[in-house]
Design a protein around this motif. Structure first.
Motif, PDB file in Angstrom:
ATOM      1  N   VAL A  13       0.873  -1.165   0.000  1.00  7.20           N
ATOM      2  CA  VAL A  13       0.000   0.000   0.000  1.00  7.20           C
ATOM      3  C   VAL A  13       0.915   1.222   0.000  1.00  7.20           C
ATOM      4  N   VAL A  14       0.732   2.087  -0.992  1.00  8.79           N
ATOM      5  CA  VAL A  14       1.611   3.245  -1.178  1.00  8.79           C
ATOM      6  C   VAL A  14       0.772   4.515  -1.162  1.00  8.79           C
ATOM      7  N   ASP A  15       1.163   5.478  -0.347  1.00 13.31           N
ATOM      8  CA  ASP A  15       0.501   6.783  -0.329  1.00 13.31           C
ATOM      9  C   ASP A  15       1.408   7.821  -0.963  1.00 13.31           C
ATOM     10  N   LEU A  16       0.873   8.498  -1.989  1.00 16.60           N
ATOM     11  CA  LEU A  16       1.606   9.567  -2.666  1.00 16.60           C
ATOM     12  C   LEU A  16       0.912  10.889  -2.378  1.00 16.60           C
ATOM     13  N   PRO A  17       1.646  11.890  -1.897  1.00 17.93           N
ATOM     14  CA  PRO A  17       1.028  13.158  -1.530  1.00 17.93           C
ATOM     15  C   PRO A  17       0.469  13.896  -2.731  1.00 17.93           C
ATOM     16  N   GLY A  18      -0.527  14.740  -2.457  1.00 14.17           N
ATOM     17  CA  GLY A  18      -1.131  15.545  -3.503  1.00 14.17           C
ATOM     18  C   GLY A  18      -2.375  16.226  -2.988  1.00 14.17           C
ATOM     19  N   GLU A  19      -3.188  16.739  -3.894  1.00 15.68           N
ATOM     20  CA  GLU A  19      -4.390  17.478  -3.533  1.00 15.68           C
ATOM     21  C   GLU A  19      -5.574  16.558  -3.275  1.00 15.68           C
ATOM     22  N   GLY A  20      -6.413  16.939  -2.306  1.00 16.98           N
ATOM     23  CA  GLY A  20      -7.693  16.289  -2.073  1.00 16.98           C
ATOM     24  C   GLY A  20      -7.604  14.945  -1.384  1.00 16.98           C
ATOM     25  N   GLU A  21      -8.764  14.275  -1.314  1.00 17.55           N
ATOM     26  CA  GLU A  21      -8.819  12.931  -0.755  1.00 17.55           C
ATOM     27  C   GLU A  21      -8.172  11.955  -1.732  1.00 17.55           C
ATOM     28  N   PRO A  22      -7.587  10.880  -1.217  1.00 15.75           N
ATOM     29  CA  PRO A  22      -6.860   9.979  -2.117  1.00 15.75           C
ATOM     30  C   PRO A  22      -7.771   9.226  -3.080  1.00 15.75           C
ATOM     31  N   LEU A  23      -7.264   9.063  -4.289  1.00 15.32           N
ATOM     32  CA  LEU A  23      -7.864   8.179  -5.280  1.00 15.32           C
ATOM     33  C   LEU A  23      -7.109   6.870  -5.216  1.00 15.32           C
TER      34      LEU A  23
END
Length: 388
Positions: free
Chosen positions: A75-85
């Protein structure tokens, strides 16, 4: 889906706005295909998932590893805008190690690519990674990547990782192959595998047959009962598919068999028929005195019937695709996958973001290079932040 959770149409900007770098994508695909990764091969699973993890870490992702007896999920989380897709794929294949050196060799003629697991679904993983690489991290929407390692055998361990990964996501895109005409998959049949085990009493088949209880005869009667119930449910208007995949039991012709078993594969269109048939199987009782019957669910993917949230997500993707001149049709699929669980949980979902091809699980497994390039272009536009 709430207004602030929608995937607003993205304007194709300077980053990743041209044709995808297919030299990189095809080289990356060959690298992953050559890392053969059959289900339940722990070492092979760790090898490919560590390779994938390094690629996502290079993109600024925070990687969580979930090890189990048969391999490793990511499971990988990549930062960015809004709730995650949520972007969903799997690293395991149906092919044994060594297949690439014999039955299904790697080949790329510039138009069609072949190789074990190339279509199902390592090309989908490359589409995912290639698209993320084309978007500047400062202009990217927030993304979570889920890669299970046991999808091909029903995700018996991966299902718990799937349930945890959907927490807080705005929607989910699956990177399995689309329909043969390129249409996405919105809804999937439920799929459950059941091991039906029967015990009897062994005895000499000629000298003392009355002392025995035939487990095979009991199993046959139980299978007739299950088949009849499936037919009844299907006749009521909701089709249920039953496949008796394997049957085994007994030792010799002169011995009353005391054990027998059958592996059942069931497919459902909706939760109602699923509950009725599986409830019936769970409640099976022996026909013969002294016999025993046990039903064990080896894996279960619930039926995913498209709802308003799924259709809203499709419309948002269609709007983005239209801006790129890409067709965006969708319809339900007969096969099951990890999106079954996600869609059944009520998370807006759409599957089939891998490239067009064919021959999944067969020696003619292949994918179309042009379709892979188109999928990369579309996913690039999707993962670009709405404000970019």
């Amino acid at each position: 889906m709430d207004e602030d959770r929608k995937l607003a149409p993205s304007t194709v900007g300077t980053t990743g706005s041209g044709a995808p770098d297919m030299d990189w994508a095809l080289s990356r695909l060959e690298e992953l295909v050559r890392l053969e990764s059959p289900s339940s091969d722990r070492d092979a699973s760790h090898a490919i998932t560590e390779n994938l993890a390094a690629g996502f870490e290079d993109l600024g992702g925070t990687v969580q590893r979930f090890a189990f007896e048969g391999g490793q999920h990511l499971v990988v989380d990549l930062p960015g805008e809004g709730e995650p897709l949520l972007l969903v794929g799997h690293s395991d294949t149906v092919w044994a190690r060594g297949t690439i050196d014999g039955e299904v060799p790697w080949s790329n003629d510039g138009t069609v690519v072949r190789g074990p697991g190339a279509y199902d679904m390592k090309s989908g993983l490359v589409v995912m990674e290639a698209a993320l690489r084309r978007v500047d991290p400062s202009r990217r929407r927030r993304v979570r990547v889920l890669i299970t390692a046991d999808e091909e055998i029903g995700s018996p361990d991966g299902s718990s990782v799937v349930r945890a990964a959907v927490e807080g996501v705005s929607g989910a895109l699956g990177f399995e192959a689309p329909h043969p005409d390129g249409a996405f998959k919105i809804g999937r049949r439920g799929s459950t595998r059941v091991l039906l085990e029967v015990t009897g009493v062994a005895a000499h088949a000629a000298l003392d047959p009355e002392a025995g209880v035939s487990a095979i005869e009991e199993l046959i009667d139980q299978l007739h009962a299950v088949t009849d119930r499936v037919r009844q449910v299907s006749a009521s208007g909701t089709e249920v598919l039953l496949n008796i995949g394997t049957i085994s039991g007994g030792t010799q012709a002169n011995v009353v068999p005391d054990r027998a078993q059958a592996l059942l594969g069931l497919r459902f269109l909706d939760g109602s028929s699923e509950s009725e048939v599986l409830g019936y199987i769970d409640s099976l009782t022996p026909v013969r005195p002294r016999a025993g019957v046990t039903a064990t669910r080896l894996s279960m993917r619930p039926a995913w019937a498209a709802d308003e949230g799924d259709r809203a997500l499709l419309q948002e993707i269609a709007t983005i695709a239209s801006g790129l001149g890409i067709a965006c049709a969708a319809r339900p699929a007969a096969g099951a996958g990890d999106l079954n669980l996600i869609g059944a949980l009520g998370v807006p979902s759409l599957d089939g973001f891998g490239p067009v091809g064919g021959g999944a699980h067969a020696v003619d497994e292949h994918l179309e290079v042009a379709s892979m390039a188109e999928r990369i272009q579309l996913v690039t536009a999707i993962v670009r932040a709405p404000s970019a």
